[in-house]
Design an enzyme around this catalytic site. Structure first.
Site, mmCIF file in Angstrom:
data_model
loop_
_atom_site.group_PDB
_atom_site.id
_atom_site.type_symbol
_atom_site.label_atom_id
_atom_site.label_comp_id
_atom_site.label_asym_id
_atom_site.label_seq_id
_atom_site.Cartn_x
_atom_site.Cartn_y
_atom_site.Cartn_z
ATOM 1 N N HIS A 208 -3.495 4.877 16.632
ATOM 2 C CA HIS A 208 -4.352 4.291 15.542
ATOM 3 C C HIS A 208 -4.731 2.846 16.054
ATOM 4 O O HIS A 208 -4.219 1.802 15.045
ATOM 5 C CB HIS A 208 -3.647 4.405 14.312
ATOM 6 N N TYR B 30 0.334 16.340 6.961
ATOM 7 C CA TYR B 30 0.061 17.252 8.044
ATOM 8 C C TYR B 30 0.938 18.416 7.698
ATOM 9 O O TYR B 30 2.410 18.223 7.243
ATOM 10 C CB TYR B 30 0.293 16.386 9.479
#
Length: 379
Positions: free
Chosen positions: A155, A270
């Protein structure tokens, strides 16, 4: 070159901000040319005034690509300490608004920490001059560094886009954390920054004068912004960002606004898809113009199309899909998304960057070890 004839395909998937789930397929025909191939995970693309392209490779190389597909040797003079690994490496490239006279080029990259920061990294921006031959960068200096550097390969954000007033927007991820870093305005994690071309802070940035704040901040509450573009009519910044599992967003990115991560999101954890944060809305936090449910499309790259070659697409927003392996076209009614459709979904490519060329056609970078420059043009 190889070419194939394509048609736009209707997009199935969720949306927000009033956008419908599907859009009627457009009747626009297009041909896809492979302009160049053999690039290692190309990430950023900027057109030079002579029509050649500067293309970054995430592995830490900058190339010049010609319209007939020739790829130069690696340009020398890149920044030191490029941290290549995971999602990190050499990222975006942008030309100074006054490139014709100053030949300045800006690169974003994952910068490895040294000394007491060894083992960490962060998003940085490097400014240098491109030699007349294009073979080298000279006079390079680091003008911006994300604070703090952290030990993560995730990220980085990294998109660079110049505003109409000549200031530079820099997008940054929160480095893979679901802590409150993106909400903390004393750091530069999960933020969009705005600086002058030398890295100094504009006097009208929203947090100038706020005690303890990182005054480079333009907006905050972001997860991982990898697309940014200036609206051609309003001059306002638009961005897209990766959600977790689902929750990918398209945003109008305004000064001093909080975009919610990780307090609000349309995504989930997730695997098990547990809720994140406090829901999807909260007072004082912005809503996306449009959003995507799971499975994630993973948006990267953003462009407003203004060319004459595809007249029905004028005013549309285009963005790449990495995990989704599609090119998205979003039609607008003012600031509202009125429809979404996908293109190129039959090719099995990850689309990292989308740029309008000086010829009015649409250029794409595919994210692969044998990455390509593709061009969409009329048949």
């Amino acid at each position: 070159m190889t070419a194939c004839l394509g048609w736009a395909l209707a997009a199935c998937g969720g949306s927000g901000g009033g956008a419908p789930l599907t859009a009627a397929p457009s009747t626009v025909k297009y041909t896809v040319d492979t302009v160049a191939s053999g690039l290692e995970n190309p990430w950023g693309l900027a057109f030079l005034p002579d029509g050649r392209m500067l293309v970054t490779e995430r592995a830490g190389r900058l190339r010049i690509v010609t319209g007939d597909g020739a790829i130069s040797a690696a340009v020398t003079g890149l920044p030191a300490n490029i941290a290549v690994g995971g999602q990190g490496g050499l990222l975006d490239v942008a030309l100074d608004p006054n490139f014709a006279t100053n030949r300045r080029v800006y690169l974003s990259y994952a910068e490895a920490g040294t000394g007491s920061e060894s083992g960490t990294n962060g998003t940085s921006v490097y400014r240098a001059q491109l030699s007349p031959s294009g073979a080298a960068l000279t006079g390079g200096q680091v003008i911006f560094q994300q604070r703090p550097k952290v030990a993560s390969s995730l990220h980085f954000g990294g998109r660079l886009v110049f505003a109409n007033d000549g200031t530079l927007f820099i997008t940054m991820g929160e480095r893979g954390s679901r802590s409150d870093d993106a909400q903390d305005t004393t750091n530069l994690l999960g933020k969009v920054a705005r600086v002058q071309t030398d890295g100094s802070v504009p006097a009208d940035n929203p947090l100038v004068g706020t005690s303890g704040a990182a005054t480079e901040i333009w907006s905050w509450g972001h997860r991982n912004v990898q697309g940014a573009a200036i609206h051609p009519t309003t001059g306002v910044l638009w961005t897209n960002e990766h959600g977790p599992q689902g929750g990918d967003e398209l945003n109008i990115d305004r000064a001093g606004r909080n975009y919610g991560w990780p307090v609000i999101t349309y995504g989930c954890t997730y695997g098990v898809c547990d809720p994140i944060g406090e829901g999807t809305t909260k007072a004082g936090m912005e809503q996306p113009v449009s959003w995507w449910p799971k499975p994630s499309t993973a948006p990267s790259g953003l462009m407003f199309y203004t060319g004459a070659g595809f007249a029905p697409w004028q005013g549309s927003v285009f963005m790449g899909g990495l995990a989704g392996q599609v090119l998205w076209r979003l039609s607008l009614s003012g600031d509202t998304v009125s429809g979404r459709e996908t293109l190129l979904g039959d090719r099995g490519e990850r689309y990292r960057t989308v740029v309008q060329g000086p010829d009015g056609w649409i250029y794409l970078l595919t994210d692969d070890s044998d990455g390509k420059v593709l061009r969409l043009r009329a048949p």
